[in-house]
Design a protein around this motif. Structure first.
Motif, PDB file in Angstrom:
ATOM      1  N   VAL A   6       0.944  -1.297   0.076  1.00 19.73           N
ATOM      2  CA  VAL A   6      -0.105   0.061  -0.130  1.00 19.73           C
ATOM      3  C   VAL A   6       0.761   1.322  -0.201  1.00 19.73           C
ATOM      4  O   VAL A   6       0.588   2.168  -0.663  1.00 19.73           O
ATOM      5  CB  VAL A   6      -0.891   0.113   1.239  1.00 19.73           C
ATOM      6  CG1 VAL A   6      -1.675   1.414   1.550  1.00 19.73           C
ATOM      7  CG2 VAL A   6      -2.079  -1.060   0.955  1.00 19.73           C
ATOM      8  N   LEU A   7       1.974   1.464   0.945  1.00 18.56           N
ATOM      9  CA  LEU A   7       2.816   2.671   0.885  1.00 18.56           C
ATOM     10  C   LEU A   7       3.548   2.666  -0.455  1.00 18.56           C
ATOM     11  O   LEU A   7       3.414   3.775  -0.876  1.00 18.56           O
ATOM     12  CB  LEU A   7       3.703   2.279   1.935  1.00 18.56           C
ATOM     13  CG  LEU A   7       3.173   2.404   3.596  1.00 18.56           C
ATOM     14  CD1 LEU A   7       4.324   2.080   4.461  1.00 18.56           C
ATOM     15  CD2 LEU A   7       2.517   3.777   3.725  1.00 18.56           C
ATOM     16  N   SER A   8       3.875   1.540  -1.110  1.00 17.99           N
ATOM     17  CA  SER A   8       4.626   1.780  -2.380  1.00 17.99           C
ATOM     18  C   SER A   8       3.783   2.217  -3.393  1.00 17.99           C
ATOM     19  O   SER A   8       3.847   3.078  -4.295  1.00 17.99           O
ATOM     20  CB  SER A   8       5.231   0.420  -2.635  1.00 17.99           C
ATOM     21  OG  SER A   8       5.799   0.352  -3.899  1.00 17.99           O
ATOM     22  N   TYR A   9       2.546   1.600  -3.468  1.00 14.20           N
ATOM     23  CA  TYR A   9       1.608   1.994  -4.459  1.00 14.20           C
ATOM     24  C   TYR A   9       1.121   3.273  -4.461  1.00 14.20           C
ATOM     25  O   TYR A   9       0.854   4.099  -5.519  1.00 14.20           O
ATOM     26  CB  TYR A   9       0.260   1.157  -4.358  1.00 14.20           C
ATOM     27  CG  TYR A   9      -0.663   1.270  -5.643  1.00 14.20           C
ATOM     28  CD1 TYR A   9      -0.362   0.584  -6.938  1.00 14.20           C
ATOM     29  CD2 TYR A   9      -1.827   2.273  -5.275  1.00 14.20           C
ATOM     30  CE1 TYR A   9      -1.382   0.667  -7.772  1.00 14.20           C
ATOM     31  CE2 TYR A   9      -2.612   2.255  -6.330  1.00 14.20           C
ATOM     32  CZ  TYR A   9      -2.527   1.553  -7.643  1.00 14.20           C
ATOM     33  OH  TYR A   9      -3.334   1.784  -8.738  1.00 14.20           O
ATOM     34  N   LEU A  13      -6.961   2.728  -2.807  1.00 12.79           N
ATOM     35  CA  LEU A  13      -5.818   3.283  -2.965  1.00 12.79           C
ATOM     36  C   LEU A  13      -5.534   4.335  -3.840  1.00 12.79           C
ATOM     37  O   LEU A  13      -4.734   5.251  -3.635  1.00 12.79           O
ATOM     38  CB  LEU A  13      -4.879   2.060  -3.443  1.00 12.79           C
ATOM     39  CG  LEU A  13      -4.891   0.756  -2.563  1.00 12.79           C
ATOM     40  CD1 LEU A  13      -4.182  -0.298  -3.293  1.00 12.79           C
ATOM     41  CD2 LEU A  13      -4.204   1.195  -1.186  1.00 12.79           C
ATOM     42  N   ASN A  14      -6.028   4.593  -5.043  1.00  7.52           N
ATOM     43  CA  ASN A  14      -5.890   5.769  -5.939  1.00  7.52           C
ATOM     44  C   ASN A  14      -6.536   6.800  -5.395  1.00  7.52           C
ATOM     45  O   ASN A  14      -5.682   7.923  -5.817  1.00  7.52           O
ATOM     46  CB  ASN A  14      -6.790   5.254  -7.090  1.00  7.52           C
ATOM     47  CG  ASN A  14      -6.079   4.289  -8.182  1.00  7.52           C
ATOM     48  OD1 ASN A  14      -4.929   4.055  -8.048  1.00  7.52           O
ATOM     49  ND2 ASN A  14      -6.942   3.486  -8.882  1.00  7.52           N
ATOM     50  N   ARG A  15      -7.570   6.899  -4.369  1.00  8.95           N
ATOM     51  CA  ARG A  15      -7.631   8.208  -3.858  1.00  8.95           C
ATOM     52  C   ARG A  15      -6.785   8.630  -3.009  1.00  8.95           C
ATOM     53  O   ARG A  15      -6.761  10.034  -2.616  1.00  8.95           O
ATOM     54  CB  ARG A  15      -8.785   7.902  -2.855  1.00  8.95           C
ATOM     55  CG  ARG A  15     -10.274   7.808  -3.454  1.00  8.95           C
ATOM     56  CD  ARG A  15     -11.465   8.187  -2.544  1.00  8.95           C
ATOM     57  NE  ARG A  15     -11.540   6.994  -1.836  1.00  8.95           N
ATOM     58  CZ  ARG A  15     -12.362   6.176  -1.751  1.00  8.95           C
ATOM     59  NH1 ARG A  15     -13.523   6.206  -2.192  1.00  8.95           N
ATOM     60  NH2 ARG A  15     -12.196   5.082  -0.761  1.00  8.95           N
ATOM     61  N   ASN A  66       2.824   5.837  -2.931  1.00 11.10           N
ATOM     62  CA  ASN A  66       3.772   6.684  -2.876  1.00 11.10           C
ATOM     63  C   ASN A  66       4.124   7.415  -1.599  1.00 11.10           C
ATOM     64  O   ASN A  66       4.484   8.596  -1.385  1.00 11.10           O
ATOM     65  CB  ASN A  66       3.891   7.748  -3.906  1.00 11.10           C
ATOM     66  CG  ASN A  66       3.998   7.178  -5.245  1.00 11.10           C
ATOM     67  OD1 ASN A  66       5.073   6.250  -5.674  1.00 11.10           O
ATOM     68  ND2 ASN A  66       3.219   7.607  -6.174  1.00 11.10           N
ATOM     69  N   ARG A  67       3.457   6.949  -0.344  1.00  8.76           N
ATOM     70  CA  ARG A  67       3.578   7.479   0.807  1.00  8.76           C
ATOM     71  C   ARG A  67       4.682   6.582   1.779  1.00  8.76           C
ATOM     72  O   ARG A  67       5.213   5.613   1.406  1.00  8.76           O
ATOM     73  CB  ARG A  67       2.423   7.142   1.542  1.00  8.76           C
ATOM     74  CG  ARG A  67       1.081   8.060   0.877  1.00  8.76           C
ATOM     75  CD  ARG A  67      -0.322   7.667   1.491  1.00  8.76           C
ATOM     76  NE  ARG A  67      -1.121   8.986   1.046  1.00  8.76           N
ATOM     77  CZ  ARG A  67      -1.374  10.014   1.285  1.00  8.76           C
ATOM     78  NH1 ARG A  67      -0.736  10.592   2.375  1.00  8.76           N
ATOM     79  NH2 ARG A  67      -2.379  10.582   0.620  1.00  8.76           N
ATOM     80  N   THR A  68       4.978   7.294   2.696  1.00 11.23           N
ATOM     81  CA  THR A  68       6.073   6.915   3.735  1.00 11.23           C
ATOM     82  C   THR A  68       5.341   6.465   5.090  1.00 11.23           C
ATOM     83  O   THR A  68       5.847   5.660   5.952  1.00 11.23           O
ATOM     84  CB  THR A  68       7.013   7.897   4.309  1.00 11.23           C
ATOM     85  OG1 THR A  68       6.074   9.222   4.458  1.00 11.23           O
ATOM     86  CG2 THR A  68       7.981   8.517   3.113  1.00 11.23           C
ATOM     87  N   HIS A  69       3.894   6.713   5.369  1.00 10.95           N
ATOM     88  CA  HIS A  69       3.434   6.219   6.440  1.00 10.95           C
ATOM     89  C   HIS A  69       1.829   6.282   6.009  1.00 10.95           C
ATOM     90  O   HIS A  69       1.443   6.853   5.083  1.00 10.95           O
ATOM     91  CB  HIS A  69       3.440   7.183   7.633  1.00 10.95           C
ATOM     92  CG  HIS A  69       3.046   8.507   7.399  1.00 10.95           C
ATOM     93  ND1 HIS A  69       3.831   9.661   6.829  1.00 10.95           N
ATOM     94  CD2 HIS A  69       1.877   9.326   7.802  1.00 10.95           C
ATOM     95  CE1 HIS A  69       3.004  10.789   6.849  1.00 10.95           C
ATOM     96  NE2 HIS A  69       1.911  10.572   7.289  1.00 10.95           N
TER      97      HIS A  69
END
Length: 114
Positions: free
Chosen positions: A30-33, A86-88, A35-38
Motif C-alpha cells: 500500500v505504501l509503495s503503490y 488506494l487511488n484516492r 507513494n507514501r512513507t506512512h
C-alpha cells in the motif's frame, strides 16, 4: 482493537506470526503503490483486505485458474474496490519527487516533505 486482532477475528487464523507478516507485506504494498512513507487512517481497511486476500491465496501462488470437482476458480489481482481506495490516497510524483504532508505539529500546521 489492533489490526492483528481484527484480522484474527475476520479469518479465524490463529497463527499470529503469519498474520503479522501478511499485514506487514500488505502495508508495504500500500505504501509503495500510494507513494507514501506512512499510512493514513483511510488506508487501514485496504491493508487488512489485502492481508485477507493473501491468506486466502496461500498455496495457489502463480496460478491463474483452477478447476476441480465441477468447480472453477479464477484468481485475479486485488478487487477493483481496493484499488479505488488506494487511488484516492495515491500521491503524484513531480520531478521525480513525492510531496507528502507530514503529521500535524504542536502548532497545528502541516508541512510538506519530499
Amino acid at each position: 482493537m489492533t489490526e492483528l486482532e481484527k484480522l484474527k477475528k475476520m479469518t479465524g487464523e490463529k497463527d499470529e506470526g503469519l498474520l503479522q507478516i501478511l499485514l506487514e507485506d500488505a502495508e508495504a504494498f500500500v505504501l509503495s503503490y500510494t507513494n507514501r512513507t506512512h499510512l493514513v487512517s483511510g488506508l487501514d481497511k485496504a491493508v487488512r483486505d489485502l492481508a485477507v486476500i493473501a491468506l486466502n491465496r496461500m498455496g495457489t501462488e502463480g496460478e491463474a485458474a483452477r478447476t476441480g470437482s465441477g468447480e472453477s476458480y479464477t484468481f485475479n489481482d486485488a478487487p477493483k474496490q481496493i484499488y479505488d481506495v488506494l487511488n484516492r490516497y495515491r500521491l503524484a510524483r513531480v520531478g521525480g519527487k513525492t510531496f507528502e504532508a507530514e503529521k500535524k505539529q504542536a502548532g497545528g500546521a502541516e508541512t510538506l516533505s519530499s
